[in-house]
Design an enzyme around this catalytic site. Structure first.
Site, PDB file in Angstrom:
ATOM      1  N   SER A 127      47.167  30.605  43.933  1.00 46.64           N
ATOM      2  CA  SER A 127      46.108  30.492  44.943  1.00 46.64           C
ATOM      3  C   SER A 127      45.495  29.103  44.926  1.00 46.64           C
ATOM      4  O   SER A 127      45.395  28.460  43.872  1.00 46.64           O
ATOM      5  CB  SER A 127      45.026  31.539  44.666  1.00 46.64           C
ATOM      6  OG  SER A 127      43.879  31.306  45.455  1.00 46.64           O
ATOM      7  N   TYR A 152      38.874  35.572  39.653  1.00 49.86           N
ATOM      8  CA  TYR A 152      40.117  35.664  40.428  1.00 49.86           C
ATOM      9  C   TYR A 152      40.943  34.386  40.239  1.00 49.86           C
ATOM     10  O   TYR A 152      42.137  34.432  39.949  1.00 49.86           O
ATOM     11  CB  TYR A 152      39.804  35.885  41.904  1.00 49.86           C
ATOM     12  CG  TYR A 152      41.004  35.719  42.805  1.00 49.86           C
ATOM     13  CD1 TYR A 152      42.026  36.667  42.819  1.00 49.86           C
ATOM     14  CD2 TYR A 152      41.134  34.609  43.643  1.00 49.86           C
ATOM     15  CE1 TYR A 152      43.136  36.510  43.634  1.00 49.86           C
ATOM     16  CE2 TYR A 152      42.237  34.452  44.463  1.00 49.86           C
ATOM     17  CZ  TYR A 152      43.233  35.403  44.450  1.00 49.86           C
ATOM     18  OH  TYR A 152      44.337  35.238  45.253  1.00 49.86           O
TER      19      TYR A 152
END
Length: 334
Positions: A127, A152
């Site tokens: 990501s 995350y």
């Protein structure tokens, strides 16, 4: 080829699966269809796969190693595309345990199965959030990404480190793709494009964080899927020029690669909202708010190496992409 795709009921996973099936591959799909967001949307995505006889679906959590190992034994996939994960920056602040189970334990099990079943190549989703507190733009895979600002992001960076260890120890080729803001038809309802479309359509105000001063490298789903499949086809190789005295984080003496996958054209958030308003024919009511916890002001991908080494070339401009997204939205949510 026989290709394993995890997260096949997800936004990127379903589109990737469809394109692999269209070109003649056999796809083994795994998804636990959890309720992080609307499960009906996930079921409807899976319905799109029913017409393909070469699609085989399994529904379980990747933290169950025994079931995953059984799938590998049964189908012997040559390649694996790992897109399943517990998503969401904000959700990771309030539900951190879910990220450890899915993003860490689940990924470890994928690595172990690739190791024991001689999988030729593992491509996995990282990501853009790994860049965290880094403000040097455009984000480059040669930059440090050691200061994540959400759990995350920390789990995604951990995946990259775990992948390197397996590439080094067991010579497993791994390619990590740092996705930048993905949007388009069949998108996730927890992401800004869908939230904006839903609230504007309903005449409700939208929350615009950082007072609208965000810039995002919005990337259309078709471009993302093209990059994923091209990356899968190009097996990661060791970098013979890698220097341990000045280590490049994007490659290694092991068969390990990290790429950004984005549009390389950041868009002002207010411009993105304006395009949604234009396609809906409705003016948005905006609540201008400060930055959210765990968020970053701008994202901007340097994708030059994905272009040079894999042949990736994003082609969908933001105007076309938003028009396609809203056309789908109006049809799916009449």
């Amino acid at each position: 080829m026989i290709i394993l795709v995890t997260g096949s009921a997800g936004f990127i996973g379903c589109e990737t699966t469809i394109q692999l099936l269209k070109r003649g591959d056999t796809v083994i799909g795994i998804d636990n269809v959890n309720d992080y967001y609307d499960t009906q949307l996930k079921r409807d995505r899976l319905k799109r796969l029913e017409d393909y006889p070469d699609y085989h679906h399994y529904e379980f959590c990747l933290s169950d190693y025994s079931k995953l190992d059984t799938v590998f034994k049964r189908h012997a996939p040559q390649r694996a595309i790992h897109l399943a994960a517990q998503a969401g920056v904000r959700h990771s602040i309030t539900n951190p345990q879910a990220y450890v189970v899915s993003n860490l334990s689940g990924f470890l099990n994928i690595l172990e199965c690739c190791r024991h079943h001689q999988t030729e190549h593992l491509v996995y989703a990282s990501s853009s959030s790994v860049y965290g507190a880094n403000t040097a733009q455009p984000f480059s895979t040669h930059h440090s990404a050691n200061h994540p600002v959400s759990l995350y992001a920390a789990t995604k960076k951990s995946n990259e480190l775990m992948a390197h260890s397996y590439s080094h120890l067991y010579n497993i080729p791994t390619t990590g793709l740092r996705f930048f803001t993905v949007y388009g038809p069949w998108g996730r309802p927890d992401m800004a494009p869908m939230i904006f479309a839903r609230k504007i359509s309903a005449g409700e105000p939208i929350d615009v964080f950082n007072y609208g001063n965000h810039r995002r490298d919005f990337t259309y789903i078709d471009d993302i899927v093209e990059g994923v499949i091209r990356s899968c086809d190009k097996i990661a190789q060791p970098n013979p020029l890698w220097n341990s005295d000045a280590p490049d984080p994007s490659s290694s003496t092991a068969p390990y690669r990290i790429y950004n996958i984005g549009c390389n054209k950041p868009v002002e958030l207010m411009r993105f909202i304006e395009l949604i308003e234009q396609e809906l024919g409705i003016k948005a009511q905006k609540n201008l708010l400060p930055m959210q916890q765990g968020d970053v002001p701008d994202t901007y991908a340097d994708v030059s190496e994905l272009i040079d080494e894999v042949g990736y070339q994003p082609s969908i401009d933001i105007e076309t992409g938003v028009a396609n997204f809203i056309a789908w939205y109006k049809n799916y949510y009449p």
